[in-house]
Design an enzyme around this catalytic site. Structure first.
Site, PDB file in Angstrom:
ATOM      1  N   CYS A  41       8.721   0.066  -9.420  1.00  0.00           N
ATOM      2  CA  CYS A  41       9.992  -0.605  -9.686  1.00  0.00           C
ATOM      3  C   CYS A  41      10.661  -1.052  -8.389  1.00  0.00           C
ATOM      4  O   CYS A  41      11.141  -2.182  -8.282  1.00  0.00           O
ATOM      5  CB  CYS A  41      10.923   0.304 -10.463  1.00  0.00           C
ATOM      6  SG  CYS A  41      10.981   2.017  -9.878  1.00  0.00           S
TER       7      CYS A  41
ATOM      8  N   HIS B 199      18.386   1.859  -9.617  1.00  0.00           N
ATOM      9  CA  HIS B 199      18.342   1.973  -8.171  1.00  0.00           C
ATOM     10  C   HIS B 199      19.291   0.925  -7.580  1.00  0.00           C
ATOM     11  O   HIS B 199      19.523  -0.122  -8.187  1.00  0.00           O
ATOM     12  CB  HIS B 199      16.941   1.639  -7.643  1.00  0.00           C
ATOM     13  CG  HIS B 199      15.832   2.502  -8.159  1.00  0.00           C
ATOM     14  ND1 HIS B 199      15.773   3.854  -7.952  1.00  0.00           N
ATOM     15  CD2 HIS B 199      14.708   2.199  -8.847  1.00  0.00           C
ATOM     16  CE1 HIS B 199      14.664   4.345  -8.488  1.00  0.00           C
ATOM     17  NE2 HIS B 199      13.997   3.362  -9.049  1.00  0.00           N
TER      18      HIS B 199
HETATM   19  N1  NAD Z   1      10.268   5.500 -14.993  1.00  0.00           N
HETATM   20  C1  NAD Z   1      10.294   4.722 -13.940  1.00  0.00           C
HETATM   21  O1  NAD Z   1      11.336   4.604 -13.332  1.00  0.00           O
HETATM   22  C2  NAD Z   1       9.083   3.990 -13.472  1.00  0.00           C
HETATM   23  C3  NAD Z   1       9.251   2.732 -12.924  1.00  0.00           C
HETATM   24  C4  NAD Z   1       8.132   2.020 -12.496  1.00  0.00           C
HETATM   25  C5  NAD Z   1       6.883   2.603 -12.553  1.00  0.00           C
HETATM   26  N2  NAD Z   1       6.761   3.863 -13.057  1.00  0.00           N
HETATM   27  C6  NAD Z   1       5.417   4.430 -13.104  1.00  0.00           C
HETATM   28  O2  NAD Z   1       4.920   4.290 -14.413  1.00  0.00           O
HETATM   29  C7  NAD Z   1       4.060   5.394 -14.718  1.00  0.00           C
HETATM   30  C8  NAD Z   1       4.579   6.065 -15.948  1.00  0.00           C
HETATM   31  O3  NAD Z   1       5.887   6.560 -15.699  1.00  0.00           O
HETATM   32  P1  NAD Z   1       6.930   6.822 -16.858  1.00  0.00           P
HETATM   33  O4  NAD Z   1       8.262   6.853 -16.221  1.00  0.00           O
HETATM   34  O5  NAD Z   1       6.729   5.912 -18.006  1.00  0.00           O
HETATM   35  O6  NAD Z   1       6.544   8.303 -17.262  1.00  0.00           O
HETATM   36  P2  NAD Z   1       6.893   9.057 -18.599  1.00  0.00           P
HETATM   37  O7  NAD Z   1       6.815  10.485 -18.286  1.00  0.00           O
HETATM   38  O8  NAD Z   1       8.153   8.510 -19.207  1.00  0.00           O
HETATM   39  O9  NAD Z   1       5.717   8.638 -19.572  1.00  0.00           O
HETATM   40  C9  NAD Z   1       4.400   9.062 -19.380  1.00  0.00           C
HETATM   41  C10 NAD Z   1       3.794   9.338 -20.731  1.00  0.00           C
HETATM   42  O10 NAD Z   1       2.431   9.681 -20.538  1.00  0.00           O
HETATM   43  C11 NAD Z   1       2.133  10.827 -21.327  1.00  0.00           C
HETATM   44  N3  NAD Z   1       0.986  11.516 -20.761  1.00  0.00           N
HETATM   45  C12 NAD Z   1       0.953  12.558 -19.917  1.00  0.00           C
HETATM   46  N4  NAD Z   1      -0.306  12.870 -19.608  1.00  0.00           N
HETATM   47  C13 NAD Z   1      -1.094  12.000 -20.279  1.00  0.00           C
HETATM   48  C14 NAD Z   1      -2.490  11.814 -20.357  1.00  0.00           C
HETATM   49  N5  NAD Z   1      -3.326  12.593 -19.682  1.00  0.00           N
HETATM   50  N6  NAD Z   1      -2.933  10.833 -21.133  1.00  0.00           N
HETATM   51  C15 NAD Z   1      -2.119  10.011 -21.811  1.00  0.00           C
HETATM   52  N7  NAD Z   1      -0.775  10.160 -21.773  1.00  0.00           N
HETATM   53  C16 NAD Z   1      -0.274  11.137 -21.006  1.00  0.00           C
HETATM   54  C17 NAD Z   1       3.412  11.610 -21.328  1.00  0.00           C
HETATM   55  O11 NAD Z   1       3.452  12.487 -22.409  1.00  0.00           O
HETATM   56  C18 NAD Z   1       4.437  10.481 -21.443  1.00  0.00           C
HETATM   57  O12 NAD Z   1       4.648  10.136 -22.793  1.00  0.00           O
HETATM   58  C19 NAD Z   1       4.038   6.256 -13.457  1.00  0.00           C
HETATM   59  O13 NAD Z   1       2.986   5.836 -12.643  1.00  0.00           O
HETATM   60  C20 NAD Z   1       5.340   5.884 -12.815  1.00  0.00           C
HETATM   61  O14 NAD Z   1       5.345   6.157 -11.424  1.00  0.00           O
HETATM   62  C21 NAD Z   1       7.835   4.541 -13.560  1.00  0.00           C
END
Ligand code: NAD
Ligand code: NAD
Ligand code: NAD
Ligand code: NAD
Lengths: 338, 338, 338, 338
Positions: free
Chosen positions: D140, D220
């Site tokens: 992000c 942010h």
């Molecule tokens: N939230 C943010 O601010 C944001 C912004 C940009 C990028 N990201 C990136 O996106 C990715 C996901 O982040 P998020 O915020 O959506 O996380 P999150 O925790 O909200 O969602 C992740 C999901 O994956 C599931 N999960 C966990 N282990 C798993 C597995 N082995 N197989 C399948 N599903 C599984 C979890 O239960 C959850 O539902 C990360 O790489 C993060 O760094 C997050």
């Protein structure tokens, strides 16, 4: 013995009073208090003569066991010099009061620079305030920036300074202030007023500042960048120079100090009065040189970093010590240097 | 002279050590520390002999100027009694260590009640711990509730007690803990574990508690309701009884103290070490009687309210003073009573 | 077709306008707006006729592309009924405006109960407002408490109700409001004004409330206790009754919803406009019966729970539907029931 | 029709799924979910086929009314391409799963750049990902910085970029994350990892970043400085160029939008799904040119700014549209541009 009166006994006023009391060459003549609250009780318990800002509340003070020594007018009259630590804007209104009694006075950073003929930082321009009638100790943020800038400017020259100020939303006792859950550009326009304020101390410095406020109460954090005119080969040289400064502290990596919470915990462990941190706290690990760009992050304790500056400014006004003499006396009596 | 070792020198451990040092009949034998961080440096600066929890880190300690006095095993061996102030759950693991050396020990409220034969509150059941080998000082919240309940129970009888605990999310130095911007039921189920914990002190008390955590770090706040068996005619009678208690403080309305920020500011002004508030702080205005229902709000300083209780518990274990004697000695040496 | 004008187009006003638009028997005549800001632009984009509160700012509105339909006076004149959603206290001032035009009006919970002849909750006293000229929809907290109390009172009788209200410090858009890092008794006195406010809906209810504000923006949380006159054998019976209520939702344990953050996330996932949660959200796990004492925790979305109540109140004033008819029409059109 | 599977249905995954569904040339094949919670129920209600990450929990899913379509292995097998939106680090572990089925995949910014052959930003390097098997949509913060940097770099050249990232401590649903009441340097070292991450998109850019986290959950905020190689005479020229960018929005002064609270309120008023703000939000007033130094502050909605980038990256991998074609289709279908 310099007889000092303190008008406005709040966050800054009470700390300045205690710091004055710790000096061998000054005495607190009295403090002027508006409301008969826990802070007033504290003043009385410290045996400071309490003067009323509002004469009509004498009875209220008496009802909580405080016998007033008089009114603020009398305090100004009896004092050789006043420290005004009233809220922003009130200080300017008070100037005529001090003039009427022909009493020199210090103002705080919440006032516009125009409130006094000189804006003051002990490290940078002590001499300019020598013998002045009125001086303004610059704000907590400006004090913090000035202390960092001074040794850098002297040793390497500054082509340009830039700082992002992540400011605490309010002091710990200010429950009415926000934000909750927001990082608010404040002001939205760039440069923020902090840059020009630093220029009251360094008139020729090219500096741009950005200000935001966040939901914290303990300390400001500055993300600082300085483009040097002549960068040294290695950042360690700069580190050593900063370490040699009396009101800068480098936080070593091993300490495990990650923010204002641990910093204050550390200061309280060390027995500092009110957990005050008079020094800029620079994370040593953050001090970095990329080409001619120097970076660091520093935490500034808004409630106390201006306190030693006030003490020094009093000596500058009265003119009986030089800057270095005053600074080292202040440092020694307060226990500055972590 | 009781020789006391402190295992776990964090938020609670360092405060208990300082409190022990202030007693005429005890001495700090040493403190066991795991990491060579700012808190370890603080221990060394207080001249406490520092023992390593992890013998392999000796060199790390030396590199920051700390010469270790030995390992935790040696500390346990040399001490008459240990205070375990390690994180929740670690204390239970440590019990075998103390048993091995036949050293009596105090545990903290993060442990299950089963860690020791008695759960302790100085006001309520000092005698039960007299001569015990192991005792547990109940948690900050349970201590706060017990102190309030005791005089009410004795004088008016309690039909039913109910409390909502608005708990701080973390201590000021715990930046990893939330919540941010949420008031989280914790636990969701009612009654929370705090009620049963109070019953380790008052086995017959009918009490239900509700727990939540909020984005604050300074103090817990309790909203308390007690249905009295025999209510007095006027709340002022109750107020006077509470005021007479040594570890309860009533915050008067005139003081202008509206929350934990001003309370801590007040404690820091008063020169309290670390700004600690060992007493329950009850807002006097909040103390209300509606029929047989008594209400109030009280703030509990989680970092320090159990500190005097630890000191008293040490004397209970060693058995050389009675409860009232110990309490008044602790109060006097620490300066309890605002 | 009921022609409704909305005076005060802020947090509540804009939601009420959208809810009115969703009804088959009402139309938004226009909205009165004071400042030409993003909310005004939003009103124009929703095609609501925008009326100026302050006629002198017409040019400012035009400069951002909004052609005003007239002034608030004209809006009141053209409307069959007004919804006043101005800030606390302004509503009372506005009453004479509505009287002058002989236009019935609804006020919000920020006004004193005396602003109108009846205080309103759709579930409890719809009939009392039928045909009234002025009614006040009670506040978000009072609405939340009333909805919970109603089925309990009807089925089990209430000996005594007690609630601790852990209130959000400000709405998400109110960056000027605190507290930061404090849980502030507000008011300090007990019972808080919320209890008497609930009694404007349940005149005979014995209820005491305690209020605090905390550094959150999303929802209030209530810790509720009700001593029942005739408790059922099992809490499951109560659970089923609450589940049958149209504006109460039970949060199941499996959902993993631990606070306002996840609740709002859930509502946004479900496509709710603005993520609004019109229903009380009761943690099912928290619903507990200890003897005759019923407990639970519920989250209340301060920005929206009064919205369906406003819609129903409009129908009560105009008198063309019964309470149950209105409620079910409102529920259906808004999509109430999670 | 591109058949896309989404593995990890959390904050990012659910948003990407909805965005894919809105495209005319793609379809959501299914989503893989680990826990049977409210988010899983939401997936089922959106009629997405739900696949189990953990086959042993089938019965738990069924008990809350969700019939699983299979296991994640089957989903990968049936999909033309996968979007991996699992937590940081898990994506890298999953790469072998995708390789085993010979299914191309997108990863998110929580993974190291080494997880895929190309790091992706739609505005800057769409072509590089064309036809690739694996790509990583940058985080992000990096997405936000890249979008701002792109038009500046192209038009004026960048001598040096510097940014202070004031990061939200956690997303609104993450109650376990802090800090409370602290602004924590994170990382303490400078430059933070964000600078090098931007260089995966702009390999030749000279950029230094500083990161902190604060107690907020909504967005942010970046304080950005760019020293231009050839500055225009007036900032208005830059302003116009930025305004012409499709995924940048300038917040006008009149709007009265002072932070993330009002920004989200605005997005919710505008009917944005989940109140998402896919665009960088730049405060127009903050955009300033001081000599060759350009400054601004921008807010970045961490939960959604990468969503359109994921959609575009899918098209880049499949190779059936050019970058500009994909971007404008994504913008149109999602409704990008405030
Ligand atoms: N939230 C943010 O601010 C944001 C912004 C940009 C990028 N990201 C990136 O996106 C990715 C996901 O982040 P998020 O915020 O959506 O996380 P999150 O925790 O909200 O969602 C992740 C999901 O994956 C599931 N999960 C966990 N282990 C798993 C597995 N082995 N197989 C399948 N599903 C599984 C979890 O239960 C959850 O539902 C990360 O790489 C993060 O760094 C997050
Ligand atoms: N708190 C900080 O972070 C900080 C840091 C540096 C500088 N300053 C500056 O110091 C000054 C004082 O700020 P503070 O934080 O101590 O404020 P404060 O509100 O804590 O204290 C001000 C005191 O002045 C009293 N007062 C109000 N009107 C008065 C009057 N007419 N006469 C006398 N007393 C009056 C108030 O009752 C209060 O006790 C301001 O200029 C402020 O900008 C504050
Ligand atoms: N902080 C509070 O609010 C509070 C209040 C009352 C009771 N308590 C209880 O007091 C106990 C200590 O809590 P705290 O807040 O002081 O924790 P803390 O984390 O501040 O301190 C614990 C210390 O123990 C050290 N430690 C960890 N493992 C150890 C081991 N195996 N051997 C020796 N030392 C070890 C840690 O490094 C740390 O210095 C817990 O049971 C807690 O529940 C805490
Ligand atoms: N926000 C809540 O949590 C909440 C919940 C329930 C009830 N209420 C009550 O609803 C009422 C409105 O509150 P709100 O939160 O919507 O406030 P708000 O500040 O969000 O909106 C009020 C609007 O009225 C406008 N306004 C101010 N003076 C005006 C005037 N003289 N004429 C017309 N408009 C004027 C303001 O510009 C603003 O747009 C208050 O009585 C409040 O107590 C608020």
């Amino acid at each position: 013995m310099l007889r000092v009166g303190v008008n406005g006994y709040g966050t800054i006023g009470k700390r300045v009073a205690d710091a004055i009391r710790a000096q061998p060459d000054m005495v607190v003549c009295g403090v002027a208090k508006r409301s008969p609250d826990y802070v007033a009780v504290g003043a009385a318990e410290e045996s400071y003569p309490v003067y009323a800002v509002d004469g009509e509340r004498t009875e209220e003070f008496r009802s909580i066991g405080i016998d007033l020594a008089g009114t603020v007018d009398e305090l100004v009259d009896e004092s050789d010099v006043m420290v005004d630590a009233t809220p922003s804007g009130v200080g300017a209104d008070n100037r005529s009061l001090y003039e009427r009694h022909d009493t020199p006075a210090l103002f705080q950073g919440g006032e516009d620079a125009t409130v006094a003929e000189v804006s003051f930082n002990a490290r940078v321009n002590y001499e300019e305030a020598t013998g002045a009638d009125y001086a303004r100790v610059v704000s907590c943020n400006t004090t913090g920036l000035s202390r960092f800038v001074a040794p850098i400017e002297e040793n390497y020259g500054i082509e340009k300074a830039r700082a992002t100020l992540i400011r605490r939303g309010g002091d710990p006792d200010q429950t009415g202030r926000g934000p909750i859950n927001d990082a608010v550009p404040d002001p939205v326009s760039i440069p923020s007023h902090h840059g020009p304020d630093v220029q009251t101390i360094f008139p020729d410095l090219d500096i741009d500042t950005i200000g935001l406020k966040v939901p914290t109460t303990m300390m400001h954090v500055h993300a600082v960048n300085v483009t040097l005119e002549e960068a040294p080969d290695d950042v360690s040289e700069i580190r050593d120079r900063l370490r040699a400064e009396d009101r800068l502290v480098l936080i070593p990596e091993y300490a495990g100090i990650d923010g204002a919470g641990t910093l204050k915990d550390f200061a309280l462990d060390a027995g500092r009065p009110r957990g005050d941190i008079w020094e800029n706290c620079i994370w040593e690990e953050s001090l970095t040189l990329e080409g001619s760009d120097l970076y660091c992050m520093q935490a500034i304790h808004q409630e106390s970093d201006v306190v030693p500056e006030n003490v020094d400014a009093l000596r500058a006004l009265s003119g009986h010590l030089s800057g270095p003499e005053s600074r080292s006396l202040t440092n020694e009596t307060l226990g500055i240097g972590l």
